[in-house]
Scaffold this motif. Sequence first.
Motif, PDB file in Angstrom:
ATOM      1  N   ASP A  25       0.831  -1.209   0.000  1.00  0.00           N
ATOM      2  CA  ASP A  25       0.000   0.000   0.000  1.00  0.00           C
ATOM      3  C   ASP A  25       0.863   1.256   0.000  1.00  0.00           C
ATOM      4  O   ASP A  25       0.602   2.204  -0.744  1.00  0.00           O
ATOM      5  N   ASP A  26       1.890   1.261   0.845  1.00  0.00           N
ATOM      6  CA  ASP A  26       2.767   2.427   0.963  1.00  0.00           C
ATOM      7  C   ASP A  26       3.568   2.658  -0.322  1.00  0.00           C
ATOM      8  O   ASP A  26       3.728   3.801  -0.764  1.00  0.00           O
ATOM      9  N   ILE A  27       4.061   1.591  -0.925  1.00  0.00           N
ATOM     10  CA  ILE A  27       4.825   1.722  -2.176  1.00  0.00           C
ATOM     11  C   ILE A  27       3.929   2.260  -3.288  1.00  0.00           C
ATOM     12  O   ILE A  27       4.318   3.169  -4.024  1.00  0.00           O
ATOM     13  N   ARG A  28       2.734   1.739  -3.381  1.00  0.00           N
ATOM     14  CA  ARG A  28       1.798   2.205  -4.417  1.00  0.00           C
ATOM     15  C   ARG A  28       1.461   3.680  -4.237  1.00  0.00           C
ATOM     16  O   ARG A  28       1.339   4.417  -5.218  1.00  0.00           O
ATOM     17  N   ALA A  29       1.308   4.106  -2.985  1.00  0.00           N
ATOM     18  CA  ALA A  29       0.942   5.500  -2.712  1.00  0.00           C
ATOM     19  C   ALA A  29       2.152   6.434  -2.769  1.00  0.00           C
ATOM     20  O   ALA A  29       1.989   7.644  -2.919  1.00  0.00           O
ATOM     21  N   GLY A  30       3.335   5.884  -2.604  1.00  0.00           N
ATOM     22  CA  GLY A  30       4.529   6.703  -2.606  1.00  0.00           C
ATOM     23  C   GLY A  30       4.840   7.338  -1.269  1.00  0.00           C
ATOM     24  O   GLY A  30       5.762   8.131  -1.149  1.00  0.00           O
ATOM     25  N   HIS A  31       4.073   6.997  -0.255  1.00  0.00           N
ATOM     26  CA  HIS A  31       4.295   7.460   1.111  1.00  0.00           C
ATOM     27  C   HIS A  31       3.514   6.560   2.066  1.00  0.00           C
ATOM     28  O   HIS A  31       2.750   5.700   1.630  1.00  0.00           O
ATOM     29  N   VAL A  32       3.716   6.740   3.342  1.00  0.00           N
ATOM     30  CA  VAL A  32       3.069   5.874   4.333  1.00  0.00           C
ATOM     31  C   VAL A  32       1.569   6.180   4.388  1.00  0.00           C
ATOM     32  O   VAL A  32       1.172   7.307   4.681  1.00  0.00           O
ATOM     33  N   VAL A  33       0.780   5.176   4.065  1.00  0.00           N
ATOM     34  CA  VAL A  33      -0.681   5.308   4.117  1.00  0.00           C
ATOM     35  C   VAL A  33      -1.320   4.215   4.954  1.00  0.00           C
ATOM     36  O   VAL A  33      -2.497   4.281   5.282  1.00  0.00           O
ATOM     37  N   SER A  34      -0.545   3.207   5.316  1.00  0.00           N
ATOM     38  CA  SER A  34      -1.117   2.048   5.989  1.00  0.00           C
ATOM     39  C   SER A  34      -0.184   1.563   7.088  1.00  0.00           C
ATOM     40  O   SER A  34       1.033   1.583   6.927  1.00  0.00           O
ATOM     41  N   GLY A  35      -0.768   1.134   8.179  1.00  0.00           N
ATOM     42  CA  GLY A  35       0.006   0.582   9.277  1.00  0.00           C
ATOM     43  C   GLY A  35      -0.172  -0.919   9.360  1.00  0.00           C
ATOM     44  O   GLY A  35      -1.081  -1.478   8.756  1.00  0.00           O
ATOM     45  N   ALA A  36       0.694  -1.563  10.124  1.00  0.00           N
ATOM     46  CA  ALA A  36       0.609  -3.013  10.238  1.00  0.00           C
ATOM     47  C   ALA A  36       0.749  -3.482  11.674  1.00  0.00           C
ATOM     48  O   ALA A  36       0.955  -4.662  11.927  1.00  0.00           O
ATOM     49  N   SER A  37       0.624  -2.578  12.635  1.00  0.00           N
ATOM     50  CA  SER A  37       0.762  -2.980  14.033  1.00  0.00           C
ATOM     51  C   SER A  37      -0.408  -3.850  14.463  1.00  0.00           C
ATOM     52  O   SER A  37      -1.565  -3.557  14.167  1.00  0.00           O
ATOM     53  N   THR A  38      -0.090  -4.913  15.178  1.00  0.00           N
ATOM     54  CA  THR A  38      -1.123  -5.769  15.738  1.00  0.00           C
ATOM     55  C   THR A  38      -1.586  -5.184  17.075  1.00  0.00           C
ATOM     56  O   THR A  38      -0.946  -4.276  17.622  1.00  0.00           O
ATOM     57  N   ILE A  39      -2.663  -5.717  17.605  1.00  0.00           N
ATOM     58  CA  ILE A  39      -3.133  -5.282  18.921  1.00  0.00           C
ATOM     59  C   ILE A  39      -2.055  -5.537  19.962  1.00  0.00           C
ATOM     60  O   ILE A  39      -1.821  -4.707  20.840  1.00  0.00           O
ATOM     61  N   THR A  40      -1.372  -6.665  19.856  1.00  0.00           N
ATOM     62  CA  THR A  40      -0.305  -6.975  20.808  1.00  0.00           C
ATOM     63  C   THR A  40       0.830  -5.971  20.700  1.00  0.00           C
ATOM     64  O   THR A  40       1.342  -5.491  21.714  1.00  0.00           O
ATOM     65  N   GLU A  41       1.219  -5.613  19.482  1.00  0.00           N
ATOM     66  CA  GLU A  41       2.272  -4.614  19.299  1.00  0.00           C
ATOM     67  C   GLU A  41       1.837  -3.257  19.853  1.00  0.00           C
ATOM     68  O   GLU A  41       2.630  -2.553  20.479  1.00  0.00           O
ATOM     69  N   GLN A  42       0.584  -2.890  19.645  1.00  0.00           N
ATOM     70  CA  GLN A  42       0.075  -1.625  20.175  1.00  0.00           C
ATOM     71  C   GLN A  42       0.103  -1.626  21.700  1.00  0.00           C
ATOM     72  O   GLN A  42       0.465  -0.626  22.324  1.00  0.00           O
ATOM     73  N   TYR A  43      -0.258  -2.750  22.298  1.00  0.00           N
ATOM     74  CA  TYR A  43      -0.207  -2.861  23.756  1.00  0.00           C
ATOM     75  C   TYR A  43       1.223  -2.683  24.261  1.00  0.00           C
ATOM     76  O   TYR A  43       1.476  -1.928  25.200  1.00  0.00           O
TER      77      TYR A  43
END
Length: 81
Positions: A25-43
Amino acid sequence: MAIEDRRFYKHHGVDFTGIARALIDDIRAGHVVSGASTITEQYVKNAYLGDDVTITRKLREAVLAWELEDRWSKDKILTST
């Protein structure tokens, strides 16, 4: 949970499928548009690491999320967030 981490019960704290999706998603947009953090990572980030925006923090977050899922059940993680 359906929006934040749809694959919560299918990964072990780090969602490699989600990381690949976000990267595409980020490569297609050319900048950061999407995150991938899980609930565990967020905690882990909120409880232990803070908001530093560095690759080192992201790597520590992933390692700690993996280790937390070795020790805690998914339900305990959900009720702790």
